[in-house]
Design a protein around this motif. Structure first.
Motif, short mmCIF file in Angstrom:
data_model
loop_
_atom_site.label_atom_id
_atom_site.label_comp_id
_atom_site.label_asym_id
_atom_site.label_seq_id
_atom_site.Cartn_x
_atom_site.Cartn_y
_atom_site.Cartn_z
N HIS A 212 -2.37 0.59 18.51
CA HIS A 212 -1.53 0.31 18.99
C HIS A 212 -0.44 0.48 18.57
O HIS A 212 -0.03 0.71 17.13
CB HIS A 212 -1.77 -1.38 19.31
CG HIS A 212 -0.43 -2.22 20.48
ND1 HIS A 212 -0.24 -1.72 21.17
CD2 HIS A 212 0.50 -3.04 19.24
CE1 HIS A 212 0.53 -2.33 22.17
NE2 HIS A 212 0.82 -3.30 20.67
N GLU A 213 0.87 1.03 19.42
CA GLU A 213 2.10 1.60 18.96
C GLU A 213 3.32 0.58 19.02
O GLU A 213 3.49 1.06 20.13
CB GLU A 213 1.97 2.75 18.68
CG GLU A 213 3.30 3.82 18.10
CD GLU A 213 3.02 5.14 17.48
OE1 GLU A 213 3.77 5.63 17.09
OE2 GLU A 213 2.38 5.89 18.19
N ALA A 214 4.40 0.40 18.55
CA ALA A 214 5.70 0.04 19.15
C ALA A 214 6.48 1.13 18.26
O ALA A 214 6.21 1.89 17.73
CB ALA A 214 6.27 -1.83 19.42
N THR A 215 7.99 0.51 18.66
CA THR A 215 8.98 1.23 17.89
C THR A 215 9.49 1.51 16.60
O THR A 215 8.70 2.69 15.86
CB THR A 215 10.22 0.99 18.31
OG1 THR A 215 10.19 1.25 19.38
CG2 THR A 215 11.65 1.80 17.54
N SER A 216 9.19 0.75 15.75
CA SER A 216 9.23 -0.14 14.28
C SER A 216 7.07 0.07 13.82
O SER A 216 7.43 -0.65 12.65
CB SER A 216 10.22 -0.39 13.86
OG SER A 216 10.02 -2.34 14.64
N THR A 217 6.60 -0.24 14.76
CA THR A 217 5.13 -0.96 14.21
C THR A 217 4.43 -0.12 14.85
O THR A 217 3.90 0.20 16.10
CB THR A 217 5.06 -2.16 14.77
OG1 THR A 217 5.20 -2.39 15.64
CG2 THR A 217 6.12 -3.07 13.75
N ALA A 218 2.66 -0.07 14.14
CA ALA A 218 1.55 0.37 14.29
C ALA A 218 0.10 -0.24 13.99
O ALA A 218 0.39 -0.93 12.93
CB ALA A 218 1.68 1.84 14.00
N LEU A 219 -0.60 -0.63 14.69
CA LEU A 219 -1.66 -0.64 13.99
C LEU A 219 -2.73 0.83 13.80
O LEU A 219 -3.06 1.20 15.87
CB LEU A 219 -2.24 -1.52 15.22
CG LEU A 219 -3.62 -1.80 14.92
CD1 LEU A 219 -3.94 -2.25 13.51
CD2 LEU A 219 -4.94 -2.68 15.43
N MET A 220 -3.29 0.95 12.56
CA MET A 220 -4.17 2.06 12.81
C MET A 220 -5.20 1.83 12.31
O MET A 220 -5.83 1.06 12.23
CB MET A 220 -3.32 3.00 11.47
CG MET A 220 -4.56 4.15 10.55
SD MET A 220 -3.12 4.92 9.95
CE MET A 220 -1.13 5.82 10.98
N ASP A 221 -6.16 3.05 12.91
CA ASP A 221 -7.82 2.59 12.44
C ASP A 221 -8.09 3.66 11.59
O ASP A 221 -7.87 5.01 11.43
CB ASP A 221 -8.75 2.91 13.86
CG ASP A 221 -10.29 2.49 13.45
OD1 ASP A 221 -10.50 2.45 12.83
OD2 ASP A 221 -11.28 3.14 14.69
N GLY A 222 -8.75 3.07 10.71
CA GLY A 222 -9.33 3.66 9.57
C GLY A 222 -10.51 4.76 9.52
O GLY A 222 -10.81 5.76 8.91
N ASP A 223 -10.86 4.29 10.86
CA ASP A 223 -13.02 5.36 10.69
C ASP A 223 -13.25 5.48 9.66
O ASP A 223 -14.54 6.18 10.11
CB ASP A 223 -12.66 5.96 11.69
CG ASP A 223 -13.72 6.69 12.26
OD1 ASP A 223 -14.44 6.40 12.96
OD2 ASP A 223 -13.41 7.64 11.64
N GLY A 224 -13.14 4.07 8.94
CA GLY A 224 -14.31 4.25 8.37
C GLY A 224 -13.90 5.22 6.37
O GLY A 224 -15.08 5.73 6.41
#
Length: 346
Positions: free
Chosen positions: A73-85
């Protein structure tokens, strides 16, 4: 104590990661993050953990050698990242890169990470912002090791926080601290050296103070920063929960009691010139740090230090004189080299 060069260790560790299926470019990043701990004098999080915390977990499938790190999920100044283990050493690097890119375009960038693994020293990632004239923020949660104030069951991780800020002259400001009295790695280091730990670090299985690092590790009852309620350990406990909120709840991986071998992280970058001119900021930073270092000191100490002073001094010395290795660590590296058929040329 044996010493070897940063270059020799780098070559060995990169090859070890490659033997486990990590691509060369990613192996170099992971190695740089890992060995930066040794350069800064944080042996608890460096080469001593190569086998147990990284290679073994690549072997047993806990950590993927090739992971599909992606933004959920992403916005202009933020994001949620999945490290996929994947390797936390690499996931953290990619997430901080993204936070910096967002700060370049919008003035500030914040990235929360889910489904990662142990990422080494928090101070590596916060310091990545310095070259961009930014303030860097980095933190991670972990499994429960720390007792909440008045509690008898560990509910919070050691949950470190790091903040880095650039200066005009001298070393940058670089805070890298656990929210417990000390990090879990300090118990490992003490056990490796056969040293007792101070009273106030941890309790034993009966809830009594212990000076035995092996007993403390087994009991998993570390104390929050402040040690005791009479000395305000609710502050360390509260900071640890803040880290859980930003790394665990915000990312969705969960707070410390919900974790085993997975971790959540949080990274931030603040572009200074989106607040005020960079040169003015650095001039004020220099004046502040100078004032701190010139504070009158007690008779048994030489100087007040600014967070980061000790680490950057260690880095300079160890790049010149080599990285020290305890004999137990050296023997473990020799065994690993034989197992992976990687020459240990130290």
């Amino acid at each position: 104590m044996f010493r070897t060069s940063f270059e020799n260790l780098t070559e060995f560790v990169v090859k070890c990661f490659q033997k486990m299926g990590v691509p060369l470019a990613e192996a170099r990043i992971a190695t740089d993050v890992l060995l930066e701990a040794d350069l800064r004098g944080i042996e608890s999080h460096g080469i001593a953990r190569l086998t147990g915390w990284y290679i073994d977990r690549l072997r047993n499938g806990n950590t993927k050698p090739v992971s599909k790190i992606r933004v959920l999920h992403e916005a202009t100044s933020t994001a949620l990242m999945d490290g996929d283990g994947g390797l936390g050493l690499l996931v953290g690097y990619r997430a901080m890169e993204l936070a910096i890119r967002k700060a370049v375009s919008s003035g500030a960038g914040f990235v929360s990470v889910t489904n990662s693994r142990h990422f080494g020293i928090a101070g590596y990632y916060s310091a990545m912002a310095l070259a961009h004239d930014m303030i860097g923020i980095s933190m991670t949660n972990s499994g429960p090791l720390v007792l909440p104030t008045f509690g008898t069951v560990p509910m919070v991780g050691t949950n470190p926080i790091s903040v880095a800020a650039p200066t005009g002259t001298g070393t940058p400001f670089l805070l890298d601290m656990a929210t417990s009295v000390v990090s879990a790695g300090k118990f490992e280091s003490a056990a490796r050296q056969g040293k007792a730990i101070p009273v106030g670090w941890a309790l034993d299985e009966l809830g009594e103070a212990t000076t035995d690092p092996v007993v403390a590790r087994a009991a998993r009852q570390f104390l929050p920063l402040g040690s005791d309620s009479d000395t305000s350990n609710y502050k360390g406990y509260g900071l640890g929960v803040v880290v859980d909120i930003l790394c665990g709840v915000l990312s969705g991986i969960g707070a410390s009691p919900m974790l085993s071998d997975s971790y959540g992280h949080f990274f931030g970058a603040l572009r200074i010139d989106s607040f005020r001119p960079v040169n003015e900021f650095k001039t004020m930073m220099d004046a502040m740090c100078k004032g701190l270092r010139e504070t009158p000191v007690r008779a048994d100490h030489e100087q007040v230090l600014v967070p980061g002073d000790r680490e950057f001094q260690s880095r300079e010395e160890r790049l010149k004189d080599g990285i020290p290795l305890y004999l137990t660590v050296l023997e473990a590296l020799k065994v690993l080299g034989v197992e992976l058929d990687v020459p240990l040329d130290l």
